[in-house]
Design a protein around this motif. Structure first.
Motif, mmCIF file in Angstrom:
data_model
loop_
_atom_site.group_PDB
_atom_site.id
_atom_site.type_symbol
_atom_site.label_atom_id
_atom_site.label_comp_id
_atom_site.label_asym_id
_atom_site.label_seq_id
_atom_site.Cartn_x
_atom_site.Cartn_y
_atom_site.Cartn_z
ATOM 1 N N PRO A 161 21.757 13.299 3.800
ATOM 2 C CA PRO A 161 23.113 12.965 4.702
ATOM 3 C C PRO A 161 22.823 12.535 6.246
ATOM 4 N N VAL A 162 21.690 12.947 6.681
ATOM 5 C CA VAL A 162 21.460 12.512 8.107
ATOM 6 C C VAL A 162 21.027 11.130 8.255
ATOM 7 N N LEU A 163 20.086 10.762 7.263
ATOM 8 C CA LEU A 163 19.579 9.080 6.989
ATOM 9 C C LEU A 163 20.960 8.509 6.679
ATOM 10 N N VAL A 164 21.636 8.773 6.030
ATOM 11 C CA VAL A 164 23.051 7.953 5.583
ATOM 12 C C VAL A 164 23.696 7.895 7.027
ATOM 13 N N LEU A 165 23.960 9.028 7.686
ATOM 14 C CA LEU A 165 24.705 8.737 8.947
ATOM 15 C C LEU A 165 23.867 7.954 9.955
ATOM 16 N N LEU A 166 22.837 7.913 10.103
ATOM 17 C CA LEU A 166 21.784 7.162 10.944
ATOM 18 C C LEU A 166 22.006 5.870 10.522
ATOM 19 N N MET A 167 22.182 5.402 9.367
ATOM 20 C CA MET A 167 22.169 4.003 8.841
ATOM 21 C C MET A 167 23.663 3.568 8.979
ATOM 22 N N VAL A 168 24.421 4.199 8.976
ATOM 23 C CA VAL A 168 25.844 3.791 9.230
ATOM 24 C C VAL A 168 26.239 3.576 10.644
ATOM 25 N N GLY A 169 25.650 4.478 11.622
ATOM 26 C CA GLY A 169 25.602 4.275 12.842
ATOM 27 C C GLY A 169 24.951 2.971 13.483
ATOM 28 N N ALA A 170 23.599 2.732 12.892
ATOM 29 C CA ALA A 170 23.065 1.508 13.345
ATOM 30 C C ALA A 170 23.727 0.261 12.739
ATOM 31 N N VAL A 171 24.230 0.261 11.692
ATOM 32 C CA VAL A 171 25.147 -1.028 11.024
ATOM 33 C C VAL A 171 26.405 -1.055 11.975
ATOM 34 N N LEU A 172 27.209 -0.127 12.252
ATOM 35 C CA LEU A 172 28.382 0.112 13.315
ATOM 36 C C LEU A 172 27.872 -0.544 14.585
ATOM 37 N N LEU A 173 26.833 0.066 15.183
ATOM 38 C CA LEU A 173 26.231 -0.533 16.381
ATOM 39 C C LEU A 173 25.859 -1.964 16.329
ATOM 40 N N ARG A 174 25.317 -2.469 15.353
ATOM 41 C CA ARG A 174 24.722 -3.760 15.188
ATOM 42 C C ARG A 174 26.091 -4.778 15.212
ATOM 43 N N ARG A 175 27.192 -4.436 14.301
ATOM 44 C CA ARG A 175 28.303 -5.063 14.159
ATOM 45 C C ARG A 175 29.067 -5.161 15.565
ATOM 46 N N LEU A 176 29.288 -4.012 16.344
ATOM 47 C CA LEU A 176 29.854 -4.090 17.673
ATOM 48 C C LEU A 176 28.911 -4.921 18.554
ATOM 49 N N GLY A 177 27.778 -4.851 18.570
ATOM 50 C CA GLY A 177 27.174 -5.828 19.396
ATOM 51 C C GLY A 177 27.271 -7.326 19.113
ATOM 52 N N LYS A 178 27.352 -7.237 17.698
ATOM 53 C CA LYS A 178 27.553 -8.974 17.683
ATOM 54 C C LYS A 178 28.966 -9.201 17.953
ATOM 55 N N ARG A 179 30.073 -8.636 17.800
ATOM 56 C CA ARG A 179 31.502 -8.947 17.969
ATOM 57 C C ARG A 179 31.647 -8.844 19.554
ATOM 58 N N ARG A 180 30.777 -8.208 20.454
ATOM 59 C CA ARG A 180 30.898 -8.260 21.991
ATOM 60 C C ARG A 180 30.164 -9.526 22.350
ATOM 61 N N ALA A 181 28.891 -10.048 21.771
ATOM 62 C CA ALA A 181 28.460 -11.136 22.187
ATOM 63 C C ALA A 181 29.241 -12.505 21.557
ATOM 64 N N ASP A 182 29.875 -12.275 20.551
ATOM 65 C CA ASP A 182 30.863 -13.448 20.151
ATOM 66 C C ASP A 182 31.894 -13.580 21.043
ATOM 67 N N GLU A 183 32.714 -12.342 21.480
ATOM 68 C CA GLU A 183 33.505 -12.555 22.521
ATOM 69 C C GLU A 183 33.281 -13.064 23.896
#
Length: 146
Positions: A120-142
């Motif tokens: 469960p800890v590994l899954v939460l870390l992976m979800v957090g990494a994916v969310l951070l990456r998507r938010l980073g892309k969205r901010r870069a695109d904006e």
């Protein structure tokens, strides 16, 4: 002819298949399976422990809630051992040694149970990494669209 053979086969197999099942139902329940301890404090300790132990037959109920004969035997063991002066931790350790980690609703970290805690800890870390990456892309695109 086929019916006669089938009836004979069933008559031969019935004692083998149903014998152990019928024998379990005719056994009297253990003394402390359904009777509480006289000391309210000891009974409270036993009840608290029984709520944290899984019935191995029902698998979705604690031994305190289950009506299975095996749960009754386990309740008897818990109450007998509490009455003999054992601590709930000692009783839990004895039951886990006898039935395995599955008997406990609150397993400890060991060589066989660590994935239950780590995955469960590994899954939460992976979800957090994916969310951070998507938010980073969205901010870069904006930032590039302005």
């Amino acid at each position: 002819m086929m019916r006669v053979l089938l009836v004979m086969l069933l008559a031969m197999l019935a004692p083998v298949c149903l014998g152990p099942l019928a024998a379990q139902d005719t056994m009297p329940p253990a003394p402390y399976a359904y009777n509480q301890l006289d000391d309210p404090q000891l009974e409270a300790e036993a009840s608290a422990l029984m709520l944290t132990l899984r019935c191995l037959k029902c698998q979705s109920q604690s031994i305190a809630d289950s009506d299975a004969p095996m749960a009754g035997d386990m309740r008897h063991q818990v109450r007998s051992r509490i009455l003999a002066g054992e601590s709930p931790q000692e009783i839990r350790a004895w039951l886990v040694a006898r039935y395995g980690d599955y008997v406990s609703y609150s397993p400890t970290v060991s060589a066989s149970t660590w994935p239950l805690f780590a995955i469960p800890v590994l899954v939460l870390l992976m979800v957090g990494a994916v969310l951070l990456r998507r938010l980073g892309k969205r901010r870069a695109d904006e930032g590039t669209s302005e």
